[in-house]
Motif scaffolding. Structure first.
Motif, PDB file in Angstrom:
ATOM      1  N   LYS A 240      16.742   3.143  65.919  1.00  0.00           N
ATOM      2  CA  LYS A 240      15.799   3.614  64.897  1.00  0.00           C
ATOM      3  C   LYS A 240      15.186   4.954  65.344  1.00  0.00           C
ATOM      4  O   LYS A 240      15.152   5.916  64.592  1.00  0.00           O
ATOM      5  CB  LYS A 240      14.709   2.551  64.689  1.00  0.00           C
ATOM      6  N   HIS A 241      14.756   5.014  66.577  1.00  0.00           N
ATOM      7  CA  HIS A 241      14.143   6.244  67.088  1.00  0.00           C
ATOM      8  C   HIS A 241      15.145   7.398  67.177  1.00  0.00           C
ATOM      9  O   HIS A 241      14.816   8.532  66.844  1.00  0.00           O
ATOM     10  CB  HIS A 241      13.536   5.993  68.474  1.00  0.00           C
ATOM     11  N   PHE A 242      16.368   7.093  67.635  1.00  0.00           N
ATOM     12  CA  PHE A 242      17.366   8.147  67.768  1.00  0.00           C
ATOM     13  C   PHE A 242      17.729   8.720  66.401  1.00  0.00           C
ATOM     14  O   PHE A 242      17.933   9.921  66.248  1.00  0.00           O
ATOM     15  CB  PHE A 242      18.627   7.632  68.485  1.00  0.00           C
ATOM     16  N   ASP A 243      17.812   7.819  65.385  1.00  0.00           N
ATOM     17  CA  ASP A 243      18.132   8.282  64.034  1.00  0.00           C
ATOM     18  C   ASP A 243      17.068   9.252  63.535  1.00  0.00           C
ATOM     19  O   ASP A 243      17.360  10.226  62.848  1.00  0.00           O
ATOM     20  CB  ASP A 243      18.257   7.093  63.071  1.00  0.00           C
ATOM     21  N   GLU A 244      15.819   8.965  63.903  1.00  0.00           N
ATOM     22  CA  GLU A 244      14.712   9.818  63.454  1.00  0.00           C
ATOM     23  C   GLU A 244      14.794  11.240  64.014  1.00  0.00           C
ATOM     24  O   GLU A 244      14.214  12.162  63.466  1.00  0.00           O
ATOM     25  CB  GLU A 244      13.371   9.202  63.881  1.00  0.00           C
ATOM     26  N   LEU A 245      15.493  11.367  65.136  1.00  0.00           N
ATOM     27  CA  LEU A 245      15.641  12.690  65.744  1.00  0.00           C
ATOM     28  C   LEU A 245      16.337  13.681  64.815  1.00  0.00           C
ATOM     29  O   LEU A 245      16.052  14.863  64.822  1.00  0.00           O
ATOM     30  CB  LEU A 245      16.479  12.581  67.033  1.00  0.00           C
ATOM     31  N   GLY A 246      17.273  13.146  64.026  1.00  0.00           N
ATOM     32  CA  GLY A 246      18.014  14.004  63.109  1.00  0.00           C
ATOM     33  C   GLY A 246      18.890  15.032  63.806  1.00  0.00           C
ATOM     34  O   GLY A 246      19.158  16.103  63.277  1.00  0.00           O
ATOM     35  N   LEU A 247      19.322  14.738  65.031  1.00  0.00           N
ATOM     36  CA  LEU A 247      20.196  15.646  65.781  1.00  0.00           C
ATOM     37  C   LEU A 247      21.456  14.897  66.193  1.00  0.00           C
ATOM     38  O   LEU A 247      21.418  13.684  66.369  1.00  0.00           O
ATOM     39  CB  LEU A 247      19.490  16.116  67.063  1.00  0.00           C
ATOM     40  N   PRO A 248      22.578  15.620  66.364  1.00  0.00           N
ATOM     41  CA  PRO A 248      23.766  14.935  66.882  1.00  0.00           C
ATOM     42  C   PRO A 248      23.418  14.310  68.236  1.00  0.00           C
ATOM     43  O   PRO A 248      22.749  14.946  69.050  1.00  0.00           O
ATOM     44  CB  PRO A 248      24.784  16.059  67.075  1.00  0.00           C
ATOM     45  N   LEU A 249      23.844  13.074  68.433  1.00  0.00           N
ATOM     46  CA  LEU A 249      23.503  12.364  69.664  1.00  0.00           C
ATOM     47  C   LEU A 249      24.766  11.826  70.326  1.00  0.00           C
ATOM     48  O   LEU A 249      25.629  11.256  69.668  1.00  0.00           O
ATOM     49  CB  LEU A 249      22.563  11.198  69.337  1.00  0.00           C
ATOM     50  N   VAL A 250      24.878  12.051  71.624  1.00  0.00           N
ATOM     51  CA  VAL A 250      25.948  11.410  72.394  1.00  0.00           C
ATOM     52  C   VAL A 250      25.234  10.478  73.362  1.00  0.00           C
ATOM     53  O   VAL A 250      24.332  10.894  74.084  1.00  0.00           O
ATOM     54  CB  VAL A 250      26.784  12.444  73.176  1.00  0.00           C
ATOM     55  N   VAL A 251      25.606   9.199  73.351  1.00  0.00           N
ATOM     56  CA  VAL A 251      24.915   8.251  74.217  1.00  0.00           C
ATOM     57  C   VAL A 251      25.915   7.335  74.911  1.00  0.00           C
ATOM     58  O   VAL A 251      26.901   6.903  74.318  1.00  0.00           O
ATOM     59  CB  VAL A 251      23.823   7.473  73.431  1.00  0.00           C
ATOM     60  N   ILE A 252      25.671   7.102  76.197  1.00  0.00           N
ATOM     61  CA  ILE A 252      26.530   6.197  76.975  1.00  0.00           C
ATOM     62  C   ILE A 252      25.675   5.068  77.543  1.00  0.00           C
ATOM     63  O   ILE A 252      24.471   5.237  77.722  1.00  0.00           O
ATOM     64  CB  ILE A 252      27.238   6.927  78.151  1.00  0.00           C
ATOM     65  N   PRO A 253      26.281   3.934  77.838  1.00  0.00           N
ATOM     66  CA  PRO A 253      25.503   2.853  78.446  1.00  0.00           C
ATOM     67  C   PRO A 253      25.300   3.066  79.948  1.00  0.00           C
ATOM     68  O   PRO A 253      26.083   3.760  80.593  1.00  0.00           O
ATOM     69  CB  PRO A 253      26.361   1.613  78.204  1.00  0.00           C
ATOM     70  N   GLY A 254      24.249   2.455  80.475  1.00  0.00           N
ATOM     71  CA  GLY A 254      24.034   2.428  81.918  1.00  0.00           C
ATOM     72  C   GLY A 254      24.149   0.998  82.397  1.00  0.00           C
ATOM     73  O   GLY A 254      24.423   0.088  81.603  1.00  0.00           O
ATOM     74  N   ASN A 255      23.936   0.783  83.698  1.00  0.00           N
ATOM     75  CA  ASN A 255      24.053  -0.571  84.242  1.00  0.00           C
ATOM     76  C   ASN A 255      23.082  -1.552  83.589  1.00  0.00           C
ATOM     77  O   ASN A 255      23.410  -2.716  83.381  1.00  0.00           O
ATOM     78  CB  ASN A 255      23.871  -0.551  85.762  1.00  0.00           C
ATOM     79  N   HIS A 256      21.900  -1.070  83.201  1.00  0.00           N
ATOM     80  CA  HIS A 256      20.945  -1.978  82.561  1.00  0.00           C
ATOM     81  C   HIS A 256      21.411  -2.411  81.172  1.00  0.00           C
ATOM     82  O   HIS A 256      21.132  -3.526  80.739  1.00  0.00           O
ATOM     83  CB  HIS A 256      19.557  -1.324  82.465  1.00  0.00           C
ATOM     84  N   ASP A 257      22.132  -1.520  80.476  1.00  0.00           N
ATOM     85  CA  ASP A 257      22.642  -1.873  79.144  1.00  0.00           C
ATOM     86  C   ASP A 257      23.762  -2.896  79.236  1.00  0.00           C
ATOM     87  O   ASP A 257      24.075  -3.587  78.269  1.00  0.00           O
ATOM     88  CB  ASP A 257      23.158  -0.624  78.426  1.00  0.00           C
ATOM     89  N   ALA A 258      24.395  -2.957  80.412  1.00  0.00           N
ATOM     90  CA  ALA A 258      25.503  -3.895  80.587  1.00  0.00           C
ATOM     91  C   ALA A 258      25.013  -5.299  80.918  1.00  0.00           C
ATOM     92  O   ALA A 258      25.794  -6.240  81.006  1.00  0.00           O
ATOM     93  CB  ALA A 258      26.438  -3.393  81.692  1.00  0.00           C
ATOM     94  N   ARG A 259      23.716  -5.440  81.130  1.00  0.00           N
ATOM     95  CA  ARG A 259      23.173  -6.777  81.403  1.00  0.00           C
ATOM     96  C   ARG A 259      23.202  -7.606  80.128  1.00  0.00           C
ATOM     97  O   ARG A 259      23.239  -7.067  79.025  1.00  0.00           O
ATOM     98  CB  ARG A 259      21.733  -6.655  81.917  1.00  0.00           C
ATOM     99  N   SER A 260      23.176  -8.869  80.290  1.00  0.00           N
ATOM    100  CA  SER A 260      23.174  -9.824  79.160  1.00  0.00           C
ATOM    101  C   SER A 260      24.310  -9.551  78.170  1.00  0.00           C
ATOM    102  O   SER A 260      24.142  -9.715  76.974  1.00  0.00           O
ATOM    103  CB  SER A 260      21.832  -9.771  78.395  1.00  0.00           C
ATOM    104  N   GLY A 261      25.446  -9.075  78.662  1.00  0.00           N
ATOM    105  CA  GLY A 261      26.571  -8.794  77.763  1.00  0.00           C
ATOM    106  C   GLY A 261      26.260  -7.689  76.780  1.00  0.00           C
ATOM    107  O   GLY A 261      26.745  -7.659  75.643  1.00  0.00           O
ATOM    108  N   GLY A 262      25.425  -6.742  77.208  1.00  0.00           N
ATOM    109  CA  GLY A 262      24.888  -5.738  76.302  1.00  0.00           C
ATOM    110  C   GLY A 262      25.847  -4.678  75.790  1.00  0.00           C
ATOM    111  O   GLY A 262      25.552  -4.014  74.799  1.00  0.00           O
ATOM    112  N   ILE A 263      27.020  -4.488  76.437  1.00  0.00           N
ATOM    113  CA  ILE A 263      27.908  -3.395  76.019  1.00  0.00           C
ATOM    114  C   ILE A 263      28.385  -3.574  74.571  1.00  0.00           C
ATOM    115  O   ILE A 263      28.449  -2.611  73.799  1.00  0.00           O
ATOM    116  CB  ILE A 263      29.119  -3.249  76.977  1.00  0.00           C
ATOM    117  N   ALA A 264      28.676  -4.827  74.191  1.00  0.00           N
ATOM    118  CA  ALA A 264      29.119  -5.084  72.811  1.00  0.00           C
ATOM    119  C   ALA A 264      28.019  -4.708  71.822  1.00  0.00           C
ATOM    120  O   ALA A 264      28.280  -4.094  70.781  1.00  0.00           O
ATOM    121  CB  ALA A 264      29.509  -6.550  72.661  1.00  0.00           C
ATOM    122  N   ILE A 265      26.789  -5.076  72.156  1.00  0.00           N
ATOM    123  CA  ILE A 265      25.667  -4.741  71.264  1.00  0.00           C
ATOM    124  C   ILE A 265      25.465  -3.228  71.240  1.00  0.00           C
ATOM    125  O   ILE A 265      25.228  -2.623  70.200  1.00  0.00           O
ATOM    126  CB  ILE A 265      24.356  -5.430  71.733  1.00  0.00           C
TER     127      ILE A 265
END
Ligand SMILES: [Fe+2]
Ligand SMILES: [Fe+2]
Lengths: 500, 143
Positions: free
Chosen positions: A57-82
């Motif tokens: 939601k916050h990134f969309d509000e930026l209104g700028l092209p965004l490139v985002v990658i996951p980090g180790n914390h995003d991979a917790r709880s099976g987070g990569i799929a989400i």
């Protein structure tokens, strides 16, 4: 190309996420013009759905092209799929303006270490060759490929950092963006600028630092990196995009060094006698001023190996400085080393050069450490000889070596590298992982040596040692094959003219 | 030509990774003896001839053999008298396949390489057929 580099937002419901700082920073970012915002991972604190949703939601509000990658914390709880569901593919290639942006997921599930597997390695390689005419090449990856300072004892690094760095350097990647360490850092290695971002809104800042993000401008001939901290301070670095290509004015030769490691002297098949003897003949014919042995002198720290090593090394007709590897100090090795080759830290100085050893070994382990006290003592000594050409040598590598698993062998390599570069050390010599390798980090040339005479070595060129010629205007590093004496130039760098 | 090269590597790669980006040069007004000394000193077989910071030619040890020694010319002959000065420049993004094509068509074994409009290196036929250069990357993380 003007980009905003943010990292480690750590969206979460716990106290790790600082919402106020996030909102304030985003407000600052939206006030400026950027071609793209690149987020280098740890979007969330524990990979949970509601936090990815909130981040989106916050990134969309930026209104700028965004490139985002996951980090180790995003991979917790099976987070990569989400992550992929809300923020798009974790790995991929984007062309924005005239820039190629390759973004790679280096996170491994429920593990803080990083890894770039074969498929992803090939993805990077293919992407780099698929857009040969784009003038700007950027890689975003959560885990850093070169050791960074203030990392404490955490020395986990991408296991194939050496191969990745080699790939980036050979393809003249302009910019490598990383996060993870929550501490901003910038290095120029050859013609590549490697930037680490601090945490944008995580509370786990390091060493009393505050939240920050980076602004990067890539112009025709220079790259400008500015770290903007939430306290309003700004720190800027500028780097030319090109390196010197042609060397024709060498000037006088000031010093010729022979640089070797891992002779692994022993009776038995591990030690290649013929390679050793030929290398010694070559070394004796080179008219060198000094030889430096970066450790791995004997195969084991036992009297038989040391007795043989003493006889063998005495054949070199040039003064030799030694520093032990862990292996040299095993068993009785520590005593045998000092008895046979002198103190564990050795030095050489004349009116022009100061060469200083740094002991990085520990007993019974390949892991090395310097420690803060040692480091401070070492660099205050180096400061007292600041007008000399300053060379430091140790066993452990401080930049990753290709073809070797980067195990982060030196616990505090990040701090040592930063310090050596900031203190303006001219040359750093190391000797682990048995692969010849040389690169310039800022103004410091860092050279690793292959094994001179052990069957375990990694160079396609065969067992070898390095020859380092320091001329008035440049520095030339060559690799010389132990057996045949054939020479191959590994690198050349212009020398910064110092005012005397 | 490119078709006759054994398909042992990816010839659709840009030449960038095979370019020698650090080269040893010599003032083109210097003698071939100085050039030969420099080649011996660094154990190399070619030099870039320069006028100031500008690349004006390319000199190989074969040039010295063919155009100086075999012709009975003195060792004081200057580099610019015998160097290859018809240099062809290609962009660093050119694919290996096309580079081999240019080499075959013009019957030359080395090309100057420019990156964003500035000469930054040289690529030779030997660099391109050197299999070892293509093998440089390993995939340690396969485990
Ligand atoms: Fe983080
Ligand atoms: Fe992280």
């Amino acid at each position: 190309m003007r980009l905003c580099h943010i990292s480690d937002t750590h969206f979460g419901s716990g106290s790790h996420f600082n919402r106020q700082v996030f909102v304030d920073s985003m407000l600052g970012i939206t006030k400026e013009h950027f071609d793209v915002v690149i987020h280098t991972g740890d979007v969330t604190d524990d990979g949970r759905l509601e936090h990815f949703r909130e981040a989106k939601k916050h990134f969309d509000e930026l209104g700028l092209p965004l490139v985002v990658i996951p980090g180790n914390h995003d991979a917790r709880s099976g987070g990569i799929a989400i992550f992929e569901e809300y923020l798009g593919p974790a790995n991929g290639v984007k062309v924005i303006g005239d820039a190629l942006i390759i973004h790679i997921n280096s996170a491994t599930p429920d593990n803080d270490d990083g890894r770039v597997g074969m498929v992803k390695f090939n993805l990077i390689k293919e992407a780099l060759s698929s857009y040969p005419h784009l003038p700007i090449k950027i890689v975003a990856i959560h885990h850093h490929v070169i050791p960074i300072p203030k990392a404490g004892r955490e020395r986990n690094i991408l296991s194939n950092a050496g191969d990745l760095l080699d790939l980036f350097l050979r393809n003249d990647v302009d910019l490598v963006l990383s996060g993870h360490r929550h501490y901003p850092n910038v290095y120029k290695v050859e013609s590549t600028v490697l930037v680490n971002a601090g945490t944008l809104s995580g509370r786990k800042t390091r060493y009393g630092d505050v939240n920050s993000y980076n602004l990067v401008e890539i112009e025709e001939e220079q790259v400008i990196v500015e770290t903007r901290r939430i306290d309003g301070s700004r720190e800027q670095k500028r780097y030319p995009r090109r390196c010197q290509s042609f060397f024709h004015d060498f000037g006088r030769r000031e010093l010729r060094l022979v640089h070797m490691s891992n002779t692994m002297i022993t009776e038995g098949r591990v030690f290649l006698k013929k390679a050793f003897d030929s290398a010694v003949n070559t070394i004796n014919s080179l008219d060198a001023d000094l030889a430096i042995h970066c450790g791995g002198i004997v195969y084991e720290g036992i009297p038989e190996d040391y007795n043989l090593a003493k006889r063998k090394m005495a054949k070199i007709k040039v003064p030799v400085l030694y520093t032990p590897a862990g292996r040299d100090t095993n068993y009785l090795g520590f005593h045998l080393f000092t008895q046979s080759f002198g103190p564990v830290t050795q030095q050489f100085a004349n009116e022009w050069v100061h060469v200083q050893g740094l002991a990085s070994f520990q007993y019974d382990t390949t892991i090395g450490i310097i420690g803060e006290t040692e480091r401070n003592t070492f660099f205050s000594k180096m400061r007292s000889v600041a007008s000399a050409f300053r060379v430091m040598f140790l066993h452990h590598n401080i930049t990753p070596v290709p073809h070797a698993r980067e195990r982060g062998l030196l616990e505090d390599s990040g701090d040592l590298l930063r310090r050596a570069v900031d203190e303006g050390i001219d040359l750093v010599l190391t000797g682990t992982s048995s692969h010849p390798n040389a690169m310039q980090v800022e103004n410091t040339v860092i050279v690793n040596a292959n094994s001179l005479s052990c069957i375990y070595q990694r160079s396609l060129f065969g067992n070898s040692f390095n020859l380092i010629d320091i001329y008035e205007h440049c520095l030339v590093v060559s690799e010389i094959n132990s057996l045949w004496g054939a020479r191959r130039i590994v690198g050349m760098w212009g020398r910064a003219q110092r005012e005397s | 030509m490119s078709n006759s090269v054994p398909n042992i590597y990816d010839i659709d790669m840009p030449v960038r990774a095979f370019v020698t980006k650090r080269l040893i040069g010599i003032d083109s007004k210097k003698s071939v003896q100085d050039a030969a000394k420099l080649m011996v000193q660094f154990d190399i077989s070619s030099l870039v001839a320069m006028e100031g910071e500008k690349v004006v030619g390319f000199l190989t040890d074969a040039d010295i053999k063919r155009k100086v020694v075999a012709q009975g010319l003195p060792t004081s002959t200057t580099v610019d008298q015998v160097m290859e000065s018809h240099l062809i420049t290609i962009d660093i993004g050119t694919r290996v396949r096309d580079v081999l094509g240019v080499m075959s068509e013009k019957n030359i074994k080395h090309l100057l390489v420019e990156d964003r409009g500035v000469i930054t290196g040289i690529v030779t036929f030997r660099d391109l057929i050197d299999i070892e250069r293509h093998k440089l990357e390993t995939y340690i993380s396969r485990e």
